[in-house]
Every structure is written in structure tokens, then in C-alpha cells.
Design an enzyme around this catalytic site. Structure first.
Site, PDB file in Angstrom:
ATOM      1  N   TYR A   1      -7.016  11.291  -2.560  1.00 20.63           N
ATOM      2  CA  TYR A   1      -8.432  10.792  -2.859  1.00 20.63           C
ATOM      3  C   TYR A   1      -8.819   9.877  -2.136  1.00 20.63           C
ATOM      4  O   TYR A   1      -8.423   8.716  -2.466  1.00 20.63           O
ATOM      5  CB  TYR A   1      -8.794  10.889  -4.336  1.00 20.63           C
ATOM      6  CG  TYR A   1     -10.281  10.804  -4.786  1.00 20.63           C
ATOM      7  CD1 TYR A   1     -10.973  12.033  -4.630  1.00 20.63           C
ATOM      8  CD2 TYR A   1     -10.612   9.699  -5.287  1.00 20.63           C
ATOM      9  CE1 TYR A   1     -12.551  11.585  -4.955  1.00 20.63           C
ATOM     10  CE2 TYR A   1     -12.005   9.468  -5.716  1.00 20.63           C
ATOM     11  CZ  TYR A   1     -12.990  10.528  -5.491  1.00 20.63           C
ATOM     12  OH  TYR A   1     -14.203  10.208  -5.812  1.00 20.63           O
TER      13      TYR A   1
ATOM     14  N   ASP B   1      -5.345   3.872   3.149  1.00 21.15           N
ATOM     15  CA  ASP B   1      -6.162   3.596   2.088  1.00 21.15           C
ATOM     16  C   ASP B   1      -5.468   2.673   0.895  1.00 21.15           C
ATOM     17  O   ASP B   1      -4.659   3.576  -0.056  1.00 21.15           O
ATOM     18  CB  ASP B   1      -6.608   5.120   1.508  1.00 21.15           C
ATOM     19  CG  ASP B   1      -7.302   4.960   0.402  1.00 21.15           C
ATOM     20  OD1 ASP B   1      -7.540   3.790  -0.290  1.00 21.15           O
ATOM     21  OD2 ASP B   1      -7.998   5.850   0.096  1.00 21.15           O
TER      22      ASP B   1
ATOM     23  N   LYS C   1     -10.882  -1.696  -5.985  1.00 17.66           N
ATOM     24  CA  LYS C   1     -10.038  -2.065  -7.339  1.00 17.66           C
ATOM     25  C   LYS C   1     -10.043  -3.701  -7.587  1.00 17.66           C
ATOM     26  O   LYS C   1     -10.710  -4.390  -7.922  1.00 17.66           O
ATOM     27  CB  LYS C   1      -8.748  -1.294  -7.352  1.00 17.66           C
ATOM     28  CG  LYS C   1      -9.136   0.262  -7.273  1.00 17.66           C
ATOM     29  CD  LYS C   1      -9.868   0.884  -8.038  1.00 17.66           C
ATOM     30  CE  LYS C   1      -9.879   2.372  -7.838  1.00 17.66           C
ATOM     31  NZ  LYS C   1     -10.940   3.260  -8.990  1.00 17.66           N
TER      32      LYS C   1
END
Length: 431
Positions: A143, A238, A266
Site C-alpha cells: 500500500y 517506500d 510517519k
């Protein structure tokens, strides 16, 4: 026990689609009513009904030092008094970029954005603009945010809701997204051979965190790097989840791999909404205003997000022993859970690297989306609620990694292991 949460969820459903502002929060995968959080401190969440939970979500990763970490809170309060946004350059943006470059290997330039989704979306656009090609390869169950190009066989919430075809994503966009199984290097080679000279980028979570925590097999990432070098494809890592969590330099440092472009989120914001993408100068100089690949954002480099992220990253840079402490705690938890599950006698797998860990009720190793999907996720649902009743807050989906934060004490981990033992005993009685 959850009276106020139930009342709030009923109210929320009248004004917010599904009652939540991000799908996995709805508890649809595990059933029941989502818990509404009132506040958090250190390793704990406190809900609207006064219940306390040991938190293994950590806001899906960024609260690596624990909730309401005092230096970040004080820095945010100080800078908020100056103003929450300017829409103009600030010293903080420069210092943040310099700090990131000092920590991440091979990063020449970095552009701040407002989310991990935006970072990945921008990196793909840049790769296409740089190469003059349109197609990308992503991996099933990975994702990279909810941009159209990434919602083909995606993990995380898309996997949780078993959405295979996403309405609103046009066939034209979908046909430019090629998918392969994670850890299947031969499958990638076949795609590259089938679409010669048309693939702009390969994007991968170096350690998958959106179908549980799934590690790369030996040689897989190195093989992708070699393919990209051979075919002039932009290799995008990623690191929205792994960046600054697995090591000061993220998965690149931990695994000894290099991307042409890297995306972050994050931890980089210390809990504030922020993301970034960066990489080789040769590629990054194609972004406007240096080049003609357009990317912009009014809140990019927001001063409150910058100071929260800078304060957190600076602590991690200056105290790298935090990573050793976190991993030791995670291994302690893994070993404790392993003993409990082994005594239980039902099939299970525990995947772990650094401070990321996940439990899968599976007879075989979980190495890709197919094996993650083949686990007994109905059993995870029972386990999730049994743990929640015992004050342990796990991700409400079997397709998510757990994250530890360094505010956790070994006593918290002992409580978690004890809760797991009691939860499995409860489940056995129900079966």
C-alpha cells in the site's frame, strides 16, 4: 465498557461516511464498535470511557518515542505561538532537509509534502517525467497511499475490505500499473520482458507493513536494484513505515539497499501530518521550480509539522541506542508470544524485524499477499477483541504491522504476553 465510544460512533455515522475518517478505524475487519480515543501518554491510549490500553499501533508507526513525548510537545507549543502556517519558506524547512540528508544514505535532495500518500504519488510522477515512460510495477498487498495508480491489488485498508477493483480508478490508470507478487523476482523479470522500454518505476515497501510485517527474502531487493540498473528504471523505496524506524537511515541502512527515490512519512513528522520524497539530484532537479515536473502544496513544510519531526529525528540521530533498545524489546515480546502460541498448539507464524512485528494464524510461512490472505483471519478477529478486553490495543486488521514504541517497559510486554495467553484460552473455550 464502551458506552461513550458506541454513542460517539452512532453520532459519527450521521456526519462522517462510515463514522470514520480512515476506513480501517471502523473495525469492519474485526467487527464491533471502534474505540474512540480521548488522550494518550507514553505507551498508553485512554478512551472516552476511561479504559487504558497498551498501544501497539503507535498512530500506525510515528510515535516511536511514545505518545506526548515532552520535548516534541514543548517544541510544538512554542512554534504554534508564532503561527500555524505561513505559506512561505522557513529556516525549519532547511534544517529539516539537512537533518534528513545527514541520516539517510544516498539522499541528495528532499522535498517536503503533507502525507505519505502525497510523497508516493509525487515520486511516481517524477519518475515518469524523468524517464518519459508511463508504466510502473508495484507489488500485491503493498500500500503506497490512496492515489489512483496505487489502488491496484493494494494492501492495508483495501485488503482489509477485500476491495479488488476500486470504483473511480479508470481503466487507463489501472492498465499502467503492473503488479507482481512480493518476493517473486522472476515475476518482475517477466513483466519487464513483456513491456520493454515502457516501465518508469518499480516501487516497493522494502519491508512490507500493509499485509502484516513481511520481510524481503534474501536477494529480492538486490535483484530489483539490478533490474532497475539494467533497464534504466527508477527504483523507488517506500519507506513511509520503515524510514527512521528500522534504523536512523531506515531500511536502506538496515538492509544495505539503495533507492533512486525514497518516500517518507510517519516518524518523519513525529505524529504530525507530513511526508517527504527525495533521492538522486539527477532525478530531483526535474521537480518544479528547477524542472517541469509540477508538484506543490500550500502546507508543505508546515512549521508545526517541521518542528515536531525535527525534534523527533534529532533525538533518534543523537541517541541511536534507541533502536537497539526497541529491537530488544520487540524480540522479548516475540519470544514471549512464541512460547504462548506454541503451548496453545494451533498453527501460527510471527514475523519480526526491528520494532515491527505481526502474528499470523497460518500453517505456512507468510511471505507475500497470497500467504497473508490465506491465514485464518477469522481467528485474528477473536484474538483482537480478546486482547482489547484485556487492555491491549492491536491494529484492527490482520493486514497491518504492529509497532512498538520506546516508552514501553518490559512490564508492559509481560502484561501483553499474559493477555495473549488468557485470550487464547478464552478462544479455545469458544471453539
Amino acid at each position: 465498557m464502551y458506552t461513550n465510544s458506541k454513542e460517539l460512533f452512532e453520532r459519527a455515522q450521521q456526519s462522517i461516511p462510515g463514522g470514520v475518517n480512515s476506513p480501517v478505524r471502523a473495525f469492519k475487519s474485526v467487527g464491533g464498535t471502534p474505540v474512540f480515543i480521548r488522550r494518550a501518554q507514553g505507551p498508553y491510549l485512554f478512551d472516552e470511557d476511561g479504559n487504558r490500553y497498551i498501544d501497539f499501533i503507535a498512530s500506525w508507526g510515528p510515535m516511536i518515542l511514545g505518545h506526548a513525548w515532552e520535548p516534541a510537545v514543548k517544541a510544538i507549543q512554542k512554534y504554534a505561538s508564532y503561527s500555524t502556517s505561513y505559506g512561505a519558506p522557513t529556516r525549519l524547512e532547511v534544517e529539516m532537509a539537512e537533518l534528513i540528508r545527514s541520516m539517510v544514505p544516498g539522499l541528495d535532495m528532499v522535498r517536503m509534502v503533507s502525507s505519505g500518500t502525497e510523497a508516493c504519488m509525487s515520486a511516481i510522477r517524477l519518475a515518469r517525467g524523468f524517464t518519459g515512460r508511463n508504466k510502473l510495477i508495484k507489488f500485491e498487498g503493498h500500500y503506497h497511499g490512496h492515489a489512483d495508480a496505487f489502488l491496484v491489488k493494494a494492501g492495508s485498508g483495501v485488503a482489509t475490505f477485500n476491495i479488488q477493483t476500486v470504483p473511480g480508478v479508470t481503466p487507463g490508470v489501472a492498465q499502467d500499473t503492473l503488479t507482481a507478487a512480493y518476493n517473486d523476482l522472476q515475476g518482475v523479470e517477466q513483466l519487464v520482458a513483456a513491456y520493454p522500454g515502457t516501465i518508469a518505476a518499480i516501487i516497493v515497501e522494502p519491508v512490507a507493513g500493509n499485509m502484516g510485517c513481511i520481510l524481503p527474502e534474501d536477494g529480492f531487493l538486490e535483484g530489483l536494484r539490478a533490474i532497475c540498473d539494467r533497464e534504466d528504471i527508477v527504483f523507488i523505496l517506500d519507506e513511509v513505515m520503515t524510514g527512521f524506524r528500522l534504523a536512523p537511515g531506515g531500511a536502506q541502512e538496515r538492509l544495505g539497499i539503495r533507492g533512486d527515490l525514497v518516500t517518507f512519512g510517519k516518524v518523519i513528522g513525529g505524529g504530525m501530518p507530513v511526508g517527504a520524497f527525495g533521492g538522486r539530484k539527477e532525478i530531483m532537479q526535474h521537480i518544479a521550480p528547477l524542472g517541469n515536473v509540477y508538484q506543490a502544496g500550500t502546507l508543505s513544510g508546515n512549521p508545526i509539522a517541521m518542528i515536531a519531526g525535527y525534534t523527533t529525528l534529532n533525538e533518534l540521530r543523537n541517541n541511536p541506542a534507541i533502536y537497539k533498545e526497541l529491537e530488544e524489546k520487540t524480540i522479548y515480546l516475540r519470544d514471549g508470544l512464541d512460547k504462548v502460541f506454541a503451548a496453545w498448539g494451533q498453527p501460527y507464524r510471527i514475523n519480526q524485524i526491528g520494532s515491527m512485528i505481526s502474528v499470523h494464524f497460518s500453517e505456512r510461512p507468510v511471505t507475500d499477499f497470497t500467504s497473508a490472505s490465506g491465514a485464518n483471519n477469522g481467528l485474528f478477529k477473536l484474538f483482537f477483541h480478546a486482547m482489547l478486553r484485556r487492555g491491549v490495543y492491536l491494529p484492527p486488521s490482520a493486514f497491518e504491522s504492529w509497532f512498538l514504541n520506546n516508552a514501553m517497559a518490559y512490564e508492559d510486554l509481560d502484561v501483553t504476553v499474559k493477555a495473549a495467553k488468557e485470550s487464547l484460552a478464552e478462544i479455545s473455550m469458544q471453539q
